[in-house]
Write an enzyme that holds these catalytic residues in place. Structure first.
Site, PDB file in Angstrom:
ATOM      1  N   HIS A  76      30.476 -36.488 -67.476  1.00  0.00           N
ATOM      2  CA  HIS A  76      29.682 -35.723 -68.370  1.00  0.00           C
ATOM      3  C   HIS A  76      30.134 -34.074 -67.972  1.00  0.00           C
ATOM      4  CE1 HIS A  76      27.109 -33.621 -71.375  1.00  0.00           C
ATOM      5  NE2 HIS A  76      27.284 -34.459 -72.020  1.00  0.00           N
ATOM      6  N   ASN A  95      23.629 -39.818 -76.428  1.00  0.00           N
ATOM      7  CA  ASN A  95      23.181 -39.410 -74.951  1.00  0.00           C
ATOM      8  C   ASN A  95      21.996 -38.527 -74.955  1.00  0.00           C
ATOM      9  OD1 ASN A  95      23.048 -38.472 -72.456  1.00  0.00           O
ATOM     10  ND2 ASN A  95      25.000 -37.241 -72.697  1.00  0.00           N
ATOM     11  N   TRP A  96      20.919 -39.175 -74.532  1.00  0.00           N
ATOM     12  CA  TRP A  96      19.640 -38.555 -74.931  1.00  0.00           C
ATOM     13  C   TRP A  96      19.156 -37.530 -73.539  1.00  0.00           C
ATOM     14  CZ3 TRP A  96      15.306 -43.057 -75.531  1.00  0.00           C
ATOM     15  CH2 TRP A  96      15.925 -43.736 -76.688  1.00  0.00           C
ATOM     16  N   LYS A  97      20.126 -37.303 -72.575  1.00  0.00           N
ATOM     17  CA  LYS A  97      19.947 -36.334 -71.342  1.00  0.00           C
ATOM     18  C   LYS A  97      18.641 -36.570 -71.052  1.00  0.00           C
ATOM     19  CE  LYS A  97      23.584 -33.879 -73.676  1.00  0.00           C
ATOM     20  NZ  LYS A  97      24.255 -32.598 -74.062  1.00  0.00           N
ATOM     21  N   SER A 119      28.366 -31.503 -80.858  1.00  0.00           N
ATOM     22  CA  SER A 119      27.341 -31.171 -82.006  1.00  0.00           C
ATOM     23  C   SER A 119      27.775 -32.000 -83.249  1.00  0.00           C
ATOM     24  CB  SER A 119      27.847 -29.448 -82.568  1.00  0.00           C
ATOM     25  OG  SER A 119      27.153 -28.638 -81.115  1.00  0.00           O
ATOM     26  N   GLY A 126      26.000 -28.767 -77.662  1.00  0.00           N
ATOM     27  CA  GLY A 126      24.799 -28.015 -77.678  1.00  0.00           C
ATOM     28  C   GLY A 126      24.759 -26.729 -78.390  1.00  0.00           C
ATOM     29  N   GLY A 159      24.516 -35.974 -78.661  1.00  0.00           N
ATOM     30  CA  GLY A 159      23.366 -35.383 -77.874  1.00  0.00           C
ATOM     31  C   GLY A 159      22.086 -35.071 -78.817  1.00  0.00           C
ATOM     32  N   GLY A 160      22.034 -34.099 -79.035  1.00  0.00           N
ATOM     33  CA  GLY A 160      20.867 -33.663 -79.787  1.00  0.00           C
ATOM     34  C   GLY A 160      20.484 -34.532 -81.043  1.00  0.00           C
ATOM     35  N   GLU A 199      34.646 -34.334 -75.189  1.00  0.00           N
ATOM     36  CA  GLU A 199      33.436 -33.545 -75.329  1.00  0.00           C
ATOM     37  C   GLU A 199      34.089 -32.151 -74.987  1.00  0.00           C
ATOM     38  OE1 GLU A 199      29.587 -35.776 -75.832  1.00  0.00           O
ATOM     39  OE2 GLU A 199      29.780 -35.291 -73.659  1.00  0.00           O
ATOM     40  N   GLU A 217      27.924 -32.061 -68.006  1.00  0.00           N
ATOM     41  CA  GLU A 217      26.891 -31.165 -67.313  1.00  0.00           C
ATOM     42  C   GLU A 217      26.809 -31.891 -65.993  1.00  0.00           C
ATOM     43  OE1 GLU A 217      24.237 -32.544 -70.329  1.00  0.00           O
ATOM     44  OE2 GLU A 217      25.136 -31.119 -71.677  1.00  0.00           O
TER      45      GLU A 217
HETATM   46  P1  13P Z   1      25.329 -32.348 -78.582  1.00  0.00           P
HETATM   47  O1  13P Z   1      25.514 -33.340 -79.787  1.00  0.00           O
HETATM   48  O2  13P Z   1      23.899 -32.036 -78.504  1.00  0.00           O
HETATM   49  O3  13P Z   1      26.292 -31.066 -78.733  1.00  0.00           O
HETATM   50  O4  13P Z   1      25.654 -33.234 -77.293  1.00  0.00           O
HETATM   51  C1  13P Z   1      27.045 -33.563 -77.042  1.00  0.00           C
HETATM   52  C2  13P Z   1      26.827 -34.193 -75.709  1.00  0.00           C
HETATM   53  O5  13P Z   1      26.899 -33.744 -74.741  1.00  0.00           O
HETATM   54  C3  13P Z   1      26.813 -36.019 -75.597  1.00  0.00           C
HETATM   55  O6  13P Z   1      27.058 -36.413 -74.528  1.00  0.00           O
END
Ligand code: 13P
Length: 252
Positions: free
Chosen positions: A96, A9-11, A214, A174, A235-236, A168, A98
């Site tokens: 998600h 998930n590149w956000k 993470s 993050g 994510g990251g 999640e 967010e």
């Molecule tokens: P991180 O891997 O950066 O913690 O993000 C997880 C995420 O929100 C994937 O959707």
């Protein structure tokens, strides 16, 4: 065997060219995926068409991070599932944390979005997760139950074949603070009992449940080796080719 999935998930990161380069590097550097292994890229909307063009083969797929619950009409700034499908997206992330917390998406909206994804014949990646406060006050099981009950349990058993769940925990997203393999396994096992009660034993045993929060090259293997963890929503680390390739390599 359930599908084992590494999803990135590149956000709101990368330009279209950077995104294409990232996918090219990851696909070139990945091992050949086994029949039960899949990799999903979730870039921003603006890169979807270009990235969908190079995926859709060798078990690499492209999906969207969000969609509208509406089919079409006067919804300025929104993107429908049919538009996504038309440009080659096969998957959509819904729920998600967010989207829930920053954009105020309610259980009801997420239910409508889940329905829209399923109606379009796309694969739904449904996210759930509790906040730190909810975990510390021992509300986490109740919260996950509510999220699944309110926004996913209306899906038919047959349509559940097109659903992947991502657990999640918000406190792990993050933050560099991963749920321990035991904590994650415990919640994944609980989610399977929920699937059994809302659907049936078959749905419970066949639905892939990903862990997110993470995930990185160093912790992926241990997390993915837990009985009820079928991969990760990343994510990251999905923005770094070497990290994401190592995560793909950690899939059972
Ligand atoms: P991180 O891997 O950066 O913690 O993000 C997880 C995420 O929100 C994937 O959707």
């Amino acid at each position: 065997m359930r599908k084992k999935i590494a999803a990135g998930n590149w956000k709101m990161n990368t330009t279209p060219n950077e995104g294409k380069e990232l996918v090219k590097n990851i696909m070139a550097g990945s091992p050949e995926l086994k029949v039960h292994q899949e990799v999903y890229f979730f870039p921003p909307f603006t890169h979807l068409a270009a990235i969908a063009e190079v995926t859709g083969k060798q078990n690499f797929y492209t999906g969207a991070q969000n969609c509208s619950q509406h089919e079409k009409g006067a919804y300025t700034g929104e993107i429908s599932t049919n538009m996504l499908k038309a440009i080659g997206a096969g998957h959509v992330i819904i729920g998600h944390s967010e989207r829930r917390s920053i954009f105020g998406e309610s259980h009801e909206i997420l239910k409508e979005k889940s329905s829209a994804v399923i109606a379009a014949g796309l694969t739904l990646v449904f996210c759930c997760g509790e906040t730190l406060e909810e975990r510390e006050s021992e509300q986490h099981y109740k919260i996950i139950d509510r999220q699944i009950k309110e926004s996913l349990s209306h899906v038919t058993k047959d349509d559940m074949k097109k659903v992947v769940i991502a657990y999640e925990p918000v406190w792990a997203i993050g933050t560099g603070k991963t749920a321990s393999p035991e904590q994650a396994q415990d919640m994944h096992g609980y989610i399977r009992t929920l699937l059994k009660s809302y659907f049936d034993e078959t749905v419970a045993s066949q639905t892939s449940i990903l862990y997110g929060g993470s995930v990185n090259a160093a912790n992926a293997k241990e997390l993915f080796s837990q009985a009820d963890i079928d991969g990760g929503l990343v994510g990251g680390a999905s923005l770094k080719p070497e990290e994401f390739i190592a995560i793909i390599q950690a899939l059972p």
